[in-house]
Write an enzyme that holds these catalytic residues in place. Structure first.
Site, PDB file in Angstrom:
ATOM      1  N   ASP A  99       4.807  32.370 -21.029  1.00 22.35           N
ATOM      2  CA  ASP A  99       5.479  32.617 -19.757  1.00 22.35           C
ATOM      3  C   ASP A  99       5.144  31.443 -18.839  1.00 22.35           C
ATOM      4  O   ASP A  99       4.038  31.370 -18.308  1.00 22.35           O
ATOM      5  CB  ASP A  99       4.977  33.944 -19.185  1.00 22.35           C
TER       6      ASP A  99
ATOM      7  N   HIS B 179       0.844  37.757 -19.700  1.00 24.03           N
ATOM      8  CA  HIS B 179      -0.193  37.263 -18.796  1.00 24.03           C
ATOM      9  C   HIS B 179      -1.586  37.330 -19.411  1.00 24.03           C
ATOM     10  O   HIS B 179      -2.591  37.260 -18.694  1.00 24.03           O
ATOM     11  CB  HIS B 179      -0.157  37.996 -17.450  1.00 24.03           C
TER      12      HIS B 179
ATOM     13  N   ASP C 193      13.148  34.074 -18.859  1.00 25.54           N
ATOM     14  CA  ASP C 193      11.720  34.351 -18.671  1.00 25.54           C
ATOM     15  C   ASP C 193      11.279  35.353 -19.730  1.00 25.54           C
ATOM     16  O   ASP C 193      12.039  35.708 -20.620  1.00 25.54           O
ATOM     17  CB  ASP C 193      11.480  34.875 -17.250  1.00 25.54           C
TER      18      ASP C 193
ATOM     19  N   GLU D  12       7.017  29.826  -9.399  1.00 20.31           N
ATOM     20  CA  GLU D  12       7.460  31.181  -9.701  1.00 20.31           C
ATOM     21  C   GLU D  12       6.282  32.149  -9.763  1.00 20.31           C
ATOM     22  O   GLU D  12       6.398  33.302  -9.317  1.00 20.31           O
ATOM     23  CB  GLU D  12       8.226  31.199 -11.028  1.00 20.31           C
ATOM     24  N   GLU D  13       5.151  31.710 -10.296  1.00 22.51           N
ATOM     25  CA  GLU D  13       4.018  32.621 -10.472  1.00 22.51           C
ATOM     26  C   GLU D  13       3.412  33.078  -9.150  1.00 22.51           C
ATOM     27  O   GLU D  13       2.662  34.055  -9.116  1.00 22.51           O
ATOM     28  CB  GLU D  13       2.938  31.971 -11.351  1.00 22.51           C
TER      29      GLU D  13
ATOM     30  N   HIS E 126      10.736  28.410 -15.237  1.00 25.52           N
ATOM     31  CA  HIS E 126       9.693  27.808 -14.396  1.00 25.52           C
ATOM     32  C   HIS E 126       8.636  27.081 -15.225  1.00 25.52           C
ATOM     33  O   HIS E 126       8.244  27.519 -16.303  1.00 25.52           O
ATOM     34  CB  HIS E 126       9.055  28.840 -13.463  1.00 25.52           C
TER      35      HIS E 126
END
Length: 382
Positions: A190, A325, A245, A224-225, A73
């Site tokens: 990510d 994250h 991922d 995606e997030e 993504h």
């Protein structure tokens, strides 16, 4: 031919660095889509976009079915303006699931209709000279931070004059560092590292003229997030979907910043038994370091595809990320390892030919036969 498959690490890191420089929080992904689509076209693939910009790039194989897909993504975490505050600062709401603890101190860009402004996310009590110990005892969370705009913004009216409005997108600076020892530290690895992995795998396959037995779709999603992911980019021909991922390198997990971490399950349940087994076999037979892990608080493009009703086999291959994250850290070894695996998977033979049909009878259906355990050694006793 695949035995000599080589990944161009310089190509991979160059495109990763370029992708990190393009702001792409969910909802603001157009420029990242353009960059990636142009590179896919340069590599010779047939590139199509959905209405909102998810990419479906086709590398043709000897047969059309059962097609394969590999997905990562382009969208990242970010924030939006929730309110214009009377003190001239901005209240924020997160884009994607991430802690405001990692937002404190971040440099950002605010995209308004009148232009781009710079700023910093700060806790409400940011000055030790004013608040003393309260700086350390205030709660952590999005209601407890605010965005200080680097422009004349003494009050709400000044913010209005700047053209800043509720809903404006806020992009978080990645601040990447590529270290000589192979470690890479940045926000948004990510999943921009996943995108770079896929591009590097494709570049290797094109450069070395590696044939694929079936059509392979290289998919790049834009939501995606926020949980949408690969829900609307698959075609009926696609029977297997491998997501690329981040893995979660943390205490209590088995992920690693080196080699390939194969996820066996996430919060939506186990991944496909046969596809995961094949990916593990490819790693072991080609000398790619492998470990397996289970992620309890994690979902990916694979989950959104299945939840949208696509009857596809799914698997998740990951590069171990420390501090996911937040300020994330990875190692080039894992990126190259995952790129090799993607290319090897694309070139591998089809084993479940029945997957060419969406619906068929029992003929050719798979088995999950487990070999009998080896007999245990007898324990000698006196």
């Amino acid at each position: 031919m695949t035995e000599a498959l080589t990944i161009d690490a310089d190509y991979l890191t160059r495109h990763l660095n370029a992708l990190l420089s393009i702001a792409s929080p969910t909802g603001f992904t157009d420029e990242a889509v353009r960059y990636t689509a142009r590179e896919l076209e340069r590599l010779g693939l047939e590139v199509k976009l959905t209405r909102r910009g998810a990419i479906r790039a086709l590398r043709k194989g000897r047969s059309r079915r059962p097609a394969r897909a590999i997905v990562s993504h382009l969208d990242t975490l970010g924030a939006q303006v929730k309110a214009l505050k009377t003190n001239g600062r901005l209240e924020l709401v997160s884009i994607g699931h991430w802690s405001a603890r990692f937002a404190e101190g971040a440099r950002v860009s605010i995209f308004s209709d009148k232009g781009t402004y710079r700023g910093t996310i700060l806790p409400l009590k940011a000055s030790g000279h004013v608040f003393n110990d309260e700086v350390d005892t205030q709660p952590s969370g999005w209601p407890h931070v605010e965005l200080r705009v680097d422009a004349l913004s003494r009050d709400r009216n000044d913010l209005v004059q700047l053209g800043i409005e509720v809903g404006d997108i806020v992009a978080i600076d990645p601040q990447p560092e590529f270290l000589d020892n192979g470690f890479i530290v940045s926000r948004h690895l990510d999943d921009k590292a996943g995108v770079a992995i896929m591009l590097a795998a494709l570049e290797a396959m094109q450069r070395q003229s590696i044939e694929t037995p079936v059509d392979t779709y290289w998919l790049f999603t834009i939501g995606e997030e926020v949980g949408v992911g690969a829900s609307a980019v698959l075609t009926p021909e696609i029977a297997s979907l491998v997501a690329v991922d981040n893995g979660t390198s943390a205490p209590g997990q088995n992920s690693s910043e080196f080699g390939v971490t194969l996820a066996m399950a996430d919060q939506t349940g186990p991944f496909d038994y046969h596809l995961s087994k094949k990916l593990a076999y490819l790693c072991r037979s080609h000398g790619i370091p492998l470990q397996k892990d289970v992620f309890l608080y994690y979902r990916s493009d694979a989950a959104s595809a299945v939840e949208a009703g696509h009857d596809v086999r799914t698997a998740l291959v990951t590069f171990g990320v420390d501090g996911s994250h937040g300020y994330e850290r990875i190692h080039l070894h894992a990126l190259v390892s995952n790129a090799r695996l993607c290319a090897l998977y694309g070139a591998s033979d089809v084993e479940i030919e029945r997957d060419a049909d969406e619906i068929s009878d029992l003929s050719g259906f798979t088995h999950q036969e487990v070999p009998a355990a080896a007999p245990s050694q007898e324990i000698e006793t006196e």
